[in-house]
Design an enzyme around this catalytic site. Structure first.
Site, mmCIF file in Angstrom:
data_model
loop_
_atom_site.group_PDB
_atom_site.id
_atom_site.type_symbol
_atom_site.label_atom_id
_atom_site.label_comp_id
_atom_site.label_asym_id
_atom_site.label_seq_id
_atom_site.Cartn_x
_atom_site.Cartn_y
_atom_site.Cartn_z
ATOM 1 N N SER A 133 0.482 -1.119 0.459
ATOM 2 C CA SER A 133 -0.352 0.245 0.400
ATOM 3 C C SER A 133 0.752 1.319 0.110
ATOM 4 C CB SER A 133 -0.878 0.233 1.034
ATOM 5 O OG SER A 133 -1.913 -0.615 1.428
ATOM 6 N N HIS B 16 -2.790 0.717 -4.832
ATOM 7 C CA HIS B 16 -2.152 -0.738 -6.006
ATOM 8 C C HIS B 16 -2.473 -0.241 -6.878
ATOM 9 C CE1 HIS B 16 -1.892 -3.543 -1.700
ATOM 10 N NE2 HIS B 16 -2.763 -2.145 -1.167
ATOM 11 N N HIS C 223 -5.368 -8.878 -2.282
ATOM 12 C CA HIS C 223 -5.528 -9.799 -0.794
ATOM 13 C C HIS C 223 -7.331 -10.346 -0.352
ATOM 14 C CE1 HIS C 223 -4.067 -5.261 -1.297
ATOM 15 N NE2 HIS C 223 -3.277 -5.802 0.542
ATOM 16 N N TYR D 61 -8.652 -10.361 1.569
ATOM 17 C CA TYR D 61 -10.310 -9.555 1.977
ATOM 18 C C TYR D 61 -11.107 -9.377 0.701
ATOM 19 C CZ TYR D 61 -7.595 -4.704 0.946
ATOM 20 O OH TYR D 61 -6.546 -4.270 0.947
ATOM 21 N N GLU D 62 -10.565 -9.335 -0.186
ATOM 22 C CA GLU D 62 -11.022 -8.789 -1.731
ATOM 23 C C GLU D 62 -11.816 -9.664 -2.196
ATOM 24 O OE1 GLU D 62 -7.888 -6.872 -5.080
ATOM 25 O OE2 GLU D 62 -6.516 -7.240 -3.070
ATOM 26 N N ALA E 158 2.227 -2.042 5.237
ATOM 27 C CA ALA E 158 2.291 -0.881 5.344
ATOM 28 C C ALA E 158 1.648 -1.783 6.592
ATOM 29 C CB ALA E 158 0.720 -0.086 5.189
ATOM 30 N N MET F 247 -2.811 -7.255 6.420
ATOM 31 C CA MET F 247 -3.575 -8.025 5.845
ATOM 32 C C MET F 247 -2.712 -8.207 4.994
ATOM 33 S SD MET F 247 -6.168 -4.781 5.800
ATOM 34 C CE MET F 247 -6.888 -4.091 7.625
ATOM 35 N N SER F 248 -1.463 -8.808 4.569
ATOM 36 C CA SER F 248 -1.150 -9.362 3.609
ATOM 37 C C SER F 248 0.338 -10.037 3.941
ATOM 38 C CB SER F 248 -0.225 -7.862 2.654
ATOM 39 O OG SER F 248 0.563 -7.388 3.165
ATOM 40 N N ASN G 261 0.625 3.356 11.346
ATOM 41 C CA ASN G 261 -0.705 4.636 12.623
ATOM 42 C C ASN G 261 -0.011 2.752 13.939
ATOM 43 O OD1 ASN G 261 -1.576 1.745 10.862
ATOM 44 N ND2 ASN G 261 -3.246 1.601 13.043
ATOM 45 N N HIS H 8 -7.132 4.176 6.219
ATOM 46 C CA HIS H 8 -6.699 3.874 4.911
ATOM 47 C C HIS H 8 -5.344 5.248 3.797
ATOM 48 C CE1 HIS H 8 -5.353 1.420 1.648
ATOM 49 N NE2 HIS H 8 -5.909 2.432 0.882
HETATM 50 N N1 HPA Z 1 -3.756 -3.563 10.891
HETATM 51 C C1 HPA Z 1 -4.302 -4.015 9.832
HETATM 52 N N2 HPA Z 1 -3.535 -3.615 9.061
HETATM 53 C C2 HPA Z 1 -2.899 -2.087 8.681
HETATM 54 C C3 HPA Z 1 -3.256 -1.850 9.772
HETATM 55 C C4 HPA Z 1 -3.820 -2.285 11.124
HETATM 56 O O1 HPA Z 1 -3.844 -1.257 11.764
HETATM 57 N N3 HPA Z 1 -2.427 -0.308 9.258
HETATM 58 C C5 HPA Z 1 -1.756 -0.946 7.431
HETATM 59 N N4 HPA Z 1 -2.042 -2.043 7.438
#
Ligand code: HPA
Length: 269
Positions: free
Chosen positions: A29, A60, A82, A84-85, A112, A210-211, A234, A244
């Site tokens: 990302s 992406h 991903h 989640y898609e 990320a 998530m990857s 974060n 995001h």
């Molecule tokens: N959680 C999951 N995936 C992420 C996060 C998060 O806090 N930040 C960036 N990708």
């Protein structure tokens, strides 16, 4: 995964790179543009690569930068797939498997991630020392991957010790703060609740995303070396929420450091 499609994809990557690949890079990302100017070669849409799915997530792009970087033949995938898609695991790992079939020996995976380690700050970089696959699935379920060593894959030292050592050496040389941590891979796409973040911290995770984990498993099944970098966008537990946009912002700010680390790995691996 269809071997024929994979071979067509690999032939295409080799043709564009001018021979067998040395290295493959997956840009997470917000990292899309970081290598574009540095790779001497061409940028192609994923549509040109046989069997390659097309991404749907902001940040992406769905293009591959193919060519040479420090005299090494590389592909950098800008845009990944991903769970989640609603993607199948076979889609998630397709770029990695195609690059492996085109000869790539070293895989640099970037993402990320959210920090759960309370010493982390947004914008920090983490070298992935190890991972926890908490997605509830595996790319090795079902038919064995074309080119795989066997059914059961050793995941000790999944992130190559010699490449981690190289990364730490470069970071100290460039004055880049590089944490060494455990990445927990979850399905998403909801970010973690405070309770989930506390749980992840308790079981030994430093960052969550998530990857990456399925890609690493696929690369190890094919006996390839992996090195991974998480950009901490974060931090959970500091009272702020997660968006995001914040993720993409932090990625843009640290892109230069990530690019230098990737270049160093490619040049020396
Ligand atoms: N959680 C999951 N995936 C992420 C996060 C998060 O806090 N930040 C960036 N990708």
């Amino acid at each position: 995964m269809k071997r024929k499609r994979l071979e067509a994809a690999a032939d295409y990557l080799r043709e564009k790179a001018g021979g067998e690949l040395d290295c493959a890079i997956v840009l997470g990302s917000g990292f899309g543009a970081v290598l574009r100017e540095r790779i001497d070669g061409t940028t192609v849409s994923y549509k040109k690569i046989e069997g390659m799915p097309t991404p749907t997530v902001a940040g992406h792009a769905g293009e591959a930068h193919i060519g040479t970087l420090h005299g090494r033949r590389v592909v950098a995938f800008s845009g990944r797939f991903h769970l989640y898609e609603g993607r199948a695991t076979g889609d998630v790992i397709y770029p990695v498997v195609a690059a492996a079939h085109a000869g790539a020996k070293t895989f640099v995976l970037t993402n990320a991630a959210g920090g759960v380690n309370q010493d982390y700050r947004p914008g920090d970089l983490m070298l992935i020392a190890d991972h926890m696959n908490l997605t509830g699935t595996s790319p090795l379920i079902g038919a064995t991957l074309p080119g795989a060593r066997g059914r059961f894959v050793d995941m000790a030292d999944a992130y190559a010790p010699h490449l981690r050592e190289l990364a730490r050496h470069m970071a100290s040389e460039y004055g880049i703060v590089l944490h060494d941590g455990v990445y927990a891979g979850l399905v998403g796409p909801a970010y973690e609740t405070p309770a989930e973040a506390r749980y992840l911290r308790m079981i030994g995770a430093d960052a969550v995303g998530m990857s990456t984990v399925l890609e690493t498993i696929a690369a190890r099944a094919l006996d390839r070396d992996v090195v991974g970098f998480s950009l901490i966008t974060n931090v959970h537990g500091n009272g702020s929420s997660t968006s995001h946009d914040e993720v993409l912002d932090a990625a843009a700010r640290s892109a230069e450091n990530v690019a230098r680390m990737i270049e160093g790995i490619v040049a020396n691996s």
